[in-house]
Design an enzyme around this catalytic site. Sequence first.
Site, PDB file in Angstrom:
ATOM      1  N   GLU A 143       0.589  -1.261  -0.076  1.00 29.43           N
ATOM      2  CA  GLU A 143      -0.277   0.184  -0.306  1.00 29.43           C
ATOM      3  C   GLU A 143       1.022   1.120   0.185  1.00 29.43           C
ATOM      4  OE1 GLU A 143      -3.003  -0.226   2.934  1.00 29.43           O
ATOM      5  OE2 GLU A 143      -4.232  -1.808   2.324  1.00 29.43           O
TER       6      GLU A 143
ATOM      7  N   GLU B  12      -5.938  -8.388   1.237  1.00 24.67           N
ATOM      8  CA  GLU B  12      -6.157  -8.729   2.506  1.00 24.67           C
ATOM      9  C   GLU B  12      -8.130  -8.015   2.580  1.00 24.67           C
ATOM     10  OE1 GLU B  12      -4.574  -5.050   4.551  1.00 24.67           O
ATOM     11  OE2 GLU B  12      -2.487  -5.938   4.180  1.00 24.67           O
TER      12      GLU B  12
HETATM   13  C1  BDP Z   1      -3.767  -2.445   5.879  1.00 23.07           C
HETATM   14  C2  BDP Z   1      -3.097  -2.394   5.997  1.00 23.07           C
HETATM   15  C3  BDP Z   1      -2.409  -3.409   7.470  1.00 23.07           C
HETATM   16  C4  BDP Z   1      -3.127  -2.862   8.353  1.00 23.07           C
HETATM   17  C5  BDP Z   1      -4.869  -3.474   7.661  1.00 23.07           C
HETATM   18  C6  BDP Z   1      -5.487  -2.324   9.257  1.00 23.07           C
HETATM   19  O1  BDP Z   1      -1.478  -3.200   4.793  1.00 23.07           O
HETATM   20  O2  BDP Z   1      -1.351  -3.101   7.514  1.00 23.07           O
HETATM   21  O3  BDP Z   1      -2.914  -3.648   9.972  1.00 23.07           O
HETATM   22  O4  BDP Z   1      -5.113  -2.289   6.531  1.00 23.07           O
HETATM   23  O5  BDP Z   1      -6.154  -1.454   9.356  1.00 23.07           O
HETATM   24  O6  BDP Z   1      -4.512  -1.566   4.673  1.00 23.07           O
HETATM   25  O7  BDP Z   1      -6.002  -3.258  10.004  1.00 23.07           O
END
Ligand code: BDP
Length: 630
Positions: free
Chosen positions: A452, A541
């Site tokens: 990101e 994710e």
């Molecule tokens: C994502 C990130 C990750 C964060 C996650 C979050 O890549 O590192 O921990 O969000 O907000 O965008 O839980």
Amino acid sequence: MCLPVKRQVLRALWLFAVLDTGLLLDGGMLYPRESSSREVKELSGLWVFRADRSPSRKQGFDEAWYKRRLEETGPVIDVPVPASYNDITQDPAIRDFIGWVWYERELVVPTHWIRDDTIRVVLRVGSAHYNSVVWVNGVSVTQHEGGHLPFEAEVSDVIRKDPTGSCRITIAVNNTLTLQTLPPGNIQYMNDRTRYPDGFFVQSIYFDFFNYAGIHRPVLLYTTPKAYVDDITVVTDFSDNTGLVSYIVSVKGAVTAALKVTLMDKQGHCVASSNGPFGVLKVQDVKLWWPYLTHENPGYLYSMEVRLNAADGRTTYEDVYTLPVGIRTVNVTSTQFLINNKPFYFHGVNKHEDSDIRGKGLDWPLIVKDFNLLKWLGANSFRTSHYPYAEEILQMCDRHGIVVIDESPGVGIKDIRSFGNASLSHHLIVMEELVRRDKNHASVVMWSVANEPASEMPPADYYFNTVIKHTKDLDPTRPVTFISSSNFARDKGAPYVDVICINNYFSWYHDPGHLEVIPIQLNTEYENWHGKYKKPIIQSEYGADAVPGVHVDPPVMFTEEYQKIVLQNYHKVFDQKRAQYLIGELIWNFADFMTTQGVTRVVGNKKGIFTRQRQPKAAAFVLKERKKLS
Ligand code: BDP
């Protein structure tokens, strides 16, 4: 696609040429293994520790603490290695310490290492976060920038200066992040004396995990003969039932050396052999390396023994190094990810190296527990979010058939000043260190150069084109990705990657509380990305925070029920798109993990499907059931 043998040889030779030119790093980084010619002495255990609390944080250098025993310089404490130092004491100043800390360990080196000058003694640090300087008996032997990756120094001459074999290792480690480090960070001094005490500063970071620091992986001394196997590169392929292992061995310390390479199966039977520094081993009735749950015998590894014989006017040298080798291929089409020419779907997780007390320190009970949980879950893969994990973990992945997306520490590249030349040069070195360390792991099927980044910024185009191209030059055999979160139309990295990896948190960071938006928004997202780039997509994710034990129905945010339904709503779309171009789903996150303190985090990030202590939340059973069905 299987290459005919002749093309394989040509490709291996070409690889050799690529590997030999344009590299920023010199030498290999083979994992230290004992053999008939090599000894290993682990230095795990208690080390002496002192944080430099001086306002400038430079007292240790000004007073040359490395020149004498650390306890002679001032108050010291015991700390374990490997471990982060942050959660070891009751002192909040140590937990949140920023600056130089000093580690020291004394030992006695075996007499024959001192007397026999045909032996090379190497000091290796598995990883230390972030910037390290190392002395042996007060003599500077190496420095290294970057956590998460190993570094080493030959120390033979230094230890031979003291014939008693007494050896004092001092390592100064600084966790300060700058706009040019990976990950980047920034120190801000607060100069308003009506609000902050004298010397007050904070370190801003642009990533969501605690900036644990210290010596995170084992420190050890190992030996090789003076003429030694410095590096090995293997590339594997197969044609019908013949496995092909192209190899290149680099030798140091000898002008000429005889090399014998033998590939053995699990029973120790020789299945192929060759002589010379490069070649192709042909394995009849090959047993391919298959991912977990895709074959009755996943993670099959051969052993490749490299035996070197060399001589100079005075003496003869023999060095033996054995490398585990899994034979498999990886290919990507516009809609599929192929392992051994079969479509592979990443049923996986994102992890962190993170646990109570140890922080990011390597911990065998935790590693084994996590692998047992992965198998319980039916997971076949993970991404090393957001930095390279310990080599010991990748070795487990090789053996258990767990597929890995291997990520660099390029997380939180958000400030435009982190796209300059200094940052770019460092990123290229980090990618070299990563590929050099992990290139021979069968489990590693893709490199991820960043997570990101602010990829919509104008300099991101040149920056990521360069990093991705360099990574492909370093390793033409694996696809490369970076993890996107920004708008597909403005993303500057996506044109260069082989696989589109996207993170999104519908009904969490967007439209919080509105679970019903997930299917429509996710569908739109996928159609846009695939429509534009015609590349396969991994949902790299997705998830929601759940505070364990908190239940509300109808579900509201932060409850176990809400986390479950977020997952289920994502899964509906995954199941439609999987038939088209979706090639994987990686939950965020495997387990709860520590973060910096802030109003959106309740003692850390709670998006784990397991707690930080590795107990399942309701969502873990949703994933376990899902994987059973597919
Ligand atoms: C994502 C990130 C990750 C964060 C996650 C979050 O890549 O590192 O921990 O969000 O907000 O965008 O839980």
